[in-house]
Design a protein around this motif. Structure first.
Motif, PDB file in Angstrom:
ATOM      1  N   GLY A 143       1.041   8.551  -7.724  1.00 36.59           N
ATOM      2  CA  GLY A 143       1.073   7.882  -6.422  1.00 36.59           C
ATOM      3  C   GLY A 143       0.974   6.381  -6.552  1.00 36.59           C
ATOM      4  N   ARG A 144       1.586   5.702  -5.585  1.00 38.16           N
ATOM      5  CA  ARG A 144       1.488   4.244  -5.481  1.00 38.16           C
ATOM      6  C   ARG A 144       1.141   3.931  -4.025  1.00 38.16           C
ATOM      7  N   VAL A 145      -0.051   3.378  -3.824  1.00 34.39           N
ATOM      8  CA  VAL A 145      -0.437   2.951  -2.478  1.00 34.39           C
ATOM      9  C   VAL A 145      -0.507   1.431  -2.486  1.00 34.39           C
ATOM     10  N   ASN A 164      -8.112   7.946 -12.288  1.00 37.39           N
ATOM     11  CA  ASN A 164      -7.793   8.948 -13.328  1.00 37.39           C
ATOM     12  C   ASN A 164      -6.883  10.058 -12.803  1.00 37.39           C
ATOM     13  N   LYS A 165      -6.207   9.789 -11.695  1.00 37.68           N
ATOM     14  CA  LYS A 165      -5.343  10.816 -11.110  1.00 37.68           C
ATOM     15  C   LYS A 165      -3.877  10.385 -11.032  1.00 37.68           C
ATOM     16  N   GLY A 166      -3.546   9.309 -11.705  1.00 34.94           N
ATOM     17  CA  GLY A 166      -2.150   8.856 -11.710  1.00 34.94           C
ATOM     18  C   GLY A 166      -1.782   8.094 -10.445  1.00 34.94           C
ATOM     19  N   GLY A 214       7.336  -4.243  -4.174  1.00 38.75           N
ATOM     20  CA  GLY A 214       8.192  -3.439  -5.055  1.00 38.75           C
ATOM     21  C   GLY A 214       7.655  -3.378  -6.473  1.00 38.75           C
ATOM     22  N   PHE A 215       7.069  -4.476  -6.917  1.00 37.85           N
ATOM     23  CA  PHE A 215       6.489  -4.510  -8.263  1.00 37.85           C
ATOM     24  C   PHE A 215       5.380  -3.467  -8.402  1.00 37.85           C
ATOM     25  N   PHE A 216       4.452  -3.439  -7.434  1.00 37.02           N
ATOM     26  CA  PHE A 216       3.356  -2.461  -7.508  1.00 37.02           C
ATOM     27  C   PHE A 216       3.854  -1.014  -7.391  1.00 37.02           C
ATOM     28  N   CYS A 217       5.004  -0.830  -6.743  1.00 38.49           N
ATOM     29  CA  CYS A 217       5.515   0.530  -6.514  1.00 38.49           C
ATOM     30  C   CYS A 217       6.211   1.126  -7.736  1.00 38.49           C
ATOM     31  N   GLU A 273       6.941   2.630 -11.470  1.00 39.27           N
ATOM     32  CA  GLU A 273       6.197   3.473 -12.432  1.00 39.27           C
ATOM     33  C   GLU A 273       5.509   2.615 -13.482  1.00 39.27           C
ATOM     34  N   GLN A 274       6.205   1.543 -13.910  1.00 38.03           N
ATOM     35  CA  GLN A 274       5.696   0.686 -14.993  1.00 38.03           C
ATOM     36  C   GLN A 274       4.446  -0.093 -14.611  1.00 38.03           C
TER      37      GLN A 274
END
Ligand code: CAA
Length: 247
Positions: free
Chosen positions: A134-136, A174-176, A223-226, A228-229
């Motif tokens: 996830g990305r919040v 710790n949950k991705g 967009g940067f925070f979103c 995968e990298q």
């Protein structure tokens, strides 16, 4: 790259529109949230976006209301699949000095700008934990860092968003799932259009870069925070304010 479902609250607004464009550019499945009372405008917005090549979807929901936020999230999940990117962008202002501020002016801003972040994230987070991804990204403000004359309500709500981000980042580290804040400065949107001209000139005069931001300046940071990298960045706050405030 996996196409991920991205919900952008306030997605049809000034910064929200640029965030939708940015995430469409990353080839995500982008769903823009809008207020139920604005469905006609949202349909028009979708048409315009699609005519420009941005394949956005829309969903209605009032982020200031928990049940409405839950229905919005469930609708997106049912139609498109689990939400793996959430950008909490819905926000309002009711600028007044505290002496003139009514309880309703206070409550409306807290309900949308702070409680809204809880209402939507609370309904999305279980799915992200289940996916293990996830990305919040929470949109706060320079005025949540430094305060602003006439914005006790807004500054309090946006400062609260920073605390929310750092606490949740620890819970989900710790949950991705990463949780980060962007703090825009003054951006060329309808929200800043309503600032009286003389006051706006004063504010712009204090920005070292010498101008307000374009919404795309904020969207690129989101967009940067979103991506995968960006997996090792969590609990961070990225100011995008032209040097207006350096903490
Ligand atoms: N610092 C000190 N004094 C200030 C001031 C400031 N920044 N701004 C105004 N004042 C003074 C005025 O000179 C005036 O003084 P006098 O009474 O001595 O003449 C007094 O405060 C005005 O007080 P009022 O209670 O009468 O205020 P008002 O009703 O005229 O206007 C206001 C108040 C609506 C808040 C107006 O100041 C304003 O619009 N300010 C801008 C607020 C702002 O920056 N909003 C950001 C919107 S965009 C956004 O929020 C996005 C984001 O994240 C950045």
């Amino acid at each position: 790259m996996t196409k991920r479902v991205a919900l952008i609250t306030g997605g049809t607004g000034g910064i929200g529109t640029a965030v939708c464009q940015e995430l469409c550019g990353q080839d995500q499945l982008v769903v823009a949230g809008f207020l139920p009372s604005e469905s006609e405008q949202a349909e028009t917005w979708r048409g315009t976006m699609r005519s420009k090549g941005h394949a956005v979807e829309i969903v209605s929901g009032d982020v200031s209301n928990f049940d409405s936020s839950r229905s919005m999230v469930r609708e997106v999940e049912t139609k498109h699949g689990p939400i793996e990117i959430l950008v909490n962008c819905a926000g309002i202002t009711r600028d007044k000095t505290l002496r003139k501020m009514s309880p309703d002016d206070w409550q409306a801003v807290i309900d949308t700008n702070l409680n809204g972040v809880f209402n939507v994230t609370r309904n999305v987070v279980d799915g992200m934990i289940e996916s293990g991804y996830g990305r919040v990204v929470n949109i706060s403000s320079v005025n949540g860092q430094k305060g602003q004359f006439g914005q006790t309500n807004y500054s309090a709500a946006k400062a609260g968003v920073h605390g929310f981000t750092m606490a949740l980042a620890q819970e989900l580290a710790n949950k991705g799932v990463t949780v980060n804040t962007i703090s825009p400065g003054y951006v060329d949107t309808p929200m800043t259009d309503v600032i009286p001209e003389d006051i706006k000139n004063q504010i712009v005069g204090a920005i070292p870069i010498g101008d307000v931001a374009d919404p795309s300046d904020i969207a690129r940071a989101v967009g940067f925070f979103c991506q995968e990298q960006a997996a090792y960045i969590t609990g961070a706050n990225l100011p995008v304010n032209g040097g207006l405030y350096m903490s």
